[in-house]
Design a protein around this motif. Structure first.
Motif, PDB file in Angstrom:
ATOM      1  N   UNK A  70      47.221  41.601  49.261  1.00  0.00           N
ATOM      2  CA  UNK A  70      46.165  42.545  49.646  1.00  0.00           C
ATOM      3  C   UNK A  70      45.910  43.560  48.537  1.00  0.00           C
ATOM      4  N   UNK A  71      46.978  44.018  47.899  1.00  0.00           N
ATOM      5  CA  UNK A  71      46.828  45.000  46.825  1.00  0.00           C
ATOM      6  C   UNK A  71      46.111  44.390  45.624  1.00  0.00           C
ATOM      7  N   UNK A  72      46.480  43.159  45.281  1.00  0.00           N
ATOM      8  CA  UNK A  72      45.801  42.475  44.170  1.00  0.00           C
ATOM      9  C   UNK A  72      44.329  42.243  44.502  1.00  0.00           C
ATOM     10  N   UNK A  73      44.072  41.837  45.738  1.00  0.00           N
ATOM     11  CA  UNK A  73      42.682  41.613  46.144  1.00  0.00           C
ATOM     12  C   UNK A  73      41.884  42.911  46.035  1.00  0.00           C
ATOM     13  N   UNK A  74      42.493  44.023  46.450  1.00  0.00           N
ATOM     14  CA  UNK A  74      41.811  45.312  46.361  1.00  0.00           C
ATOM     15  C   UNK A  74      41.470  45.654  44.914  1.00  0.00           C
ATOM     16  N   UNK A  75      42.404  45.393  44.013  1.00  0.00           N
ATOM     17  CA  UNK A  75      42.160  45.672  42.597  1.00  0.00           C
ATOM     18  C   UNK A  75      41.032  44.814  42.051  1.00  0.00           C
ATOM     19  N   UNK A  76      41.066  43.522  42.393  1.00  0.00           N
ATOM     20  CA  UNK A  76      40.073  42.596  41.854  1.00  0.00           C
ATOM     21  C   UNK A  76      38.674  42.816  42.434  1.00  0.00           C
ATOM     22  N   UNK A  77      38.593  43.388  43.651  1.00  0.00           N
ATOM     23  CA  UNK A  77      37.304  43.586  44.305  1.00  0.00           C
ATOM     24  C   UNK A  77      36.948  45.062  44.447  1.00  0.00           C
ATOM     25  N   UNK A  78      37.578  45.884  43.624  1.00  0.00           N
ATOM     26  CA  UNK A  78      37.354  47.328  43.734  1.00  0.00           C
ATOM     27  C   UNK A  78      35.880  47.699  43.582  1.00  0.00           C
ATOM     28  N   UNK A  79      35.223  47.114  42.621  1.00  0.00           N
ATOM     29  CA  UNK A  79      33.832  47.490  42.341  1.00  0.00           C
ATOM     30  C   UNK A  79      32.919  47.170  43.518  1.00  0.00           C
ATOM     31  N   UNK A  80      33.075  45.992  44.104  1.00  0.00           N
ATOM     32  CA  UNK A  80      32.200  45.648  45.223  1.00  0.00           C
ATOM     33  C   UNK A  80      32.529  46.451  46.477  1.00  0.00           C
ATOM     34  N   UNK A  81      33.725  47.019  46.537  1.00  0.00           N
ATOM     35  CA  UNK A  81      34.085  47.893  47.649  1.00  0.00           C
ATOM     36  C   UNK A  81      33.628  49.328  47.422  1.00  0.00           C
ATOM     37  N   UNK A  82      33.075  49.594  46.238  1.00  0.00           N
ATOM     38  CA  UNK A  82      32.641  50.948  45.919  1.00  0.00           C
ATOM     39  C   UNK A  82      33.765  51.824  45.419  1.00  0.00           C
ATOM     40  N   UNK A  83      34.847  51.201  44.946  1.00  0.00           N
ATOM     41  CA  UNK A  83      36.008  51.962  44.480  1.00  0.00           C
ATOM     42  C   UNK A  83      36.197  51.747  42.983  1.00  0.00           C
ATOM     43  N   UNK A  84      37.027  52.595  42.390  1.00  0.00           N
ATOM     44  CA  UNK A  84      37.364  52.490  40.971  1.00  0.00           C
ATOM     45  C   UNK A  84      38.732  51.831  40.853  1.00  0.00           C
TER      46      UNK A  84
END
Length: 472
Positions: A151-165
């Motif tokens: 989940x943490x890796x997925x968050x990092x890889x999809x940060x931009x589309x989630x609106x995050x840095x």
């Protein structure tokens, strides 16, 4: 919580609201039903699991926060449920928190922390991921860790589309303490490696000479190959550390940056020089070919490490580079501090010189060495214990630290570690076949590398986190 509070008269006293609840806890224990005698694990955890899994608080956030339900692929292919919370009007470049609920790995769930996550989103304008990782005993270690890591890796890889840095990601959790002991392979793997080395040491202590006598073949092709290239992990490790120092140079402090550039270039050039000359010292090949192979391998190493370091946190990269350098230097130092004064005669000398004889590893051979060296035998023939080739080959186990640099290698610690173990075993076997070392010599060299790796990682990574700091 121990903190300055309005109701207190002094800094650092326990919050009275927390203290009141703490005083009630011993009383509550009397009302918790005890498990039946001979109850199964499932029966024993049924009641606390029910307590941990129910949310009985107020629903303080009922609007203004969107909830998205997704699944993320875990290490074994499991579809991991994850909830994503964002404000209705969320912008971009927001901080992001990946949260792991509490429950001691056997209880709890995303429901009990959902309101807390929504409050964080509402008040802090961030993105929060609520991870519904698998629980024990239905799931087995390391599945819960793998779920959270995925989940943490997925968050990092999809940060931009989630609106995050991607450089503003934090991880947090409840009582389960997800962030422990994950920079190295699992304890079972390390203990298994240690048990294997111990068993081999016992076998070698009993049958060292018979084993070496049975397999001795100084013209063996694979033995010659590993003699020339077996130590490559150590010399290429210098180049890798140099590449890390260059990638993670401090661009804000000019002097520090210059020193890092000098050190990085020096280690790369040193590694390249050693890689270029090592094969020629053992193999009947041209200097041009030896240099060409060395430079190619060094260039490939520097290129690969530089790519891995792209986007990684500077401090994490520096720590990984430090471990690389210290492990390699420590292996070289320890091996030579032992082998030079120990004076154990090599098998190849015992096989061809009637004046030389086998001595067990625990018996120094200083007397025999002094006698034969005075008679013209090369001192190099009395450096059997321990094996420097094997110790340097074990530097390949440092590959297990590369996931610290890139989430693309998430969960690959054990596989990378085992690659290093396999290479070390091949080199160790080749040294026995060549008559350069006995089994016990190679085992001690192997153990030196393993101990240095585990010990230095424990010192330099005191807070163990699966996610490199730049991503956490």
């Amino acid at each position: 919580m121990v903190k300055p509070i309005p109701e207190g008269r002094a800094d650092g006293e326990v919050d009275p609201r927390l203290f009141k609840a703490m005083r009630m806890m011993p009383l509550m224990l009397h009302f918790i039903p005890k498990a039946k005698k001979n109850a199964t694990v499932a029966e024993q955890i049924a009641m606390p699991r029910k307590m941990f899994g129910e949310y009985k608080g107020d629903y303080v956030v009922t609007e203004g926060v969107d909830t998205q339900h997704i699944t993320v692929k875990s290490a074994d292919g499991y579809a991991l449920p994850v909830r994503i919370y964002k404000r209705n009007n969320a912008g971009s470049g927001l901080p992001m928190l990946v949260y792991y609920h509490g429950g001691g790995f056997f209880g709890g769930g995303p429901d009990i922390v959902e309101q807390m996550c929504k409050v964080l989103v509402r008040d802090l304008d961030c993105v929060v991921l609520n991870v519904d990782y698998r629980l024990c005993p239905e799931a087995h270690y390391p599945q819960p860790f793998d779920d959270c890591w995925a989940a943490t890796c997925w968050a990092y890889e999809h940060a931009e589309e989630l609106g995050a840095a991607e450089k503003k990601i934090a991880v947090s959790g409840g009582s389960e303490n997800m962030l422990e002991d994950v920079y190295l392979p699992g304890k079972r793997v390390l203990l298994g490696a240690g048990a294997f080395l111990l068993a081999m040491m016992v076998i070698g202590s009993i049958w060292d000479f018979p084993i070496s006598k049975a397999v001795y073949n100084p013209s063996n092709p694979s033995g010659l190959f590993f003699a020339g290239f077996g130590e490559y992990p150590a010399v290429l490790g210098f180049a890798a550390a140099g590449a890390m120092l260059l990638s993670a140079r401090n661009r804000e402090k000019r002097l520090v940056s210059v020193l890092q550039i000098i050190a990085g270039c020096w280690f790369i050039l040193s590694g390249a020089a050693m890689a270029a000359m090592l094969p020629k010292g053992y193999l009947d090949i041209s200097t041009v070919l030896s240099v060409g192979i060395g430079l190619f391998c060094t260039g490939l190493t520097v290129w690969g490490v530089t790519r891995l370091c792209k986007g990684a946190d500077r401090r994490t990269v520096i720590r990984v580079a430090t471990v690389f350098l210290l492990v390699i230097f420590a292996d070289i130092l320890v091996v030579n501090l032992i082998k030079i004064p120990w004076g154990r005669a090599r098998m190849r000398l015992v096989a061809v010189d009637d004046r030389a004889y086998f001595m067990p590893w625990w018996q120094p051979g200083k007397t025999l060495r002094d006698t034969l060296v005075a008679a013209g035998v090369a001192a190099e023939e009395f450096k059997s214990f321990p094996s420097g080739h094997t110790a340097n080959a074990s530097s390949l186990m440092l590959l297990c630290l590369l996931p610290q640099l890139s989430p693309k290698l998430a969960g690959k610690q054990t596989a990378l570690f085992l690659i290093g173990v396999a290479w070390t075993c091949l080199v160790a076997a080749s040294r026995i076949v060549m008559g350069a070392h006995y089994l016990t010599d190679t085992i001690v060299g192997f153990a030196a590398g393993l101990i240095m790796l585990a010990g230095l990682c424990h010192i330099l990574f005191p807070i163990h986190s699966k996610m490199p700091e730049a991503k956490a």
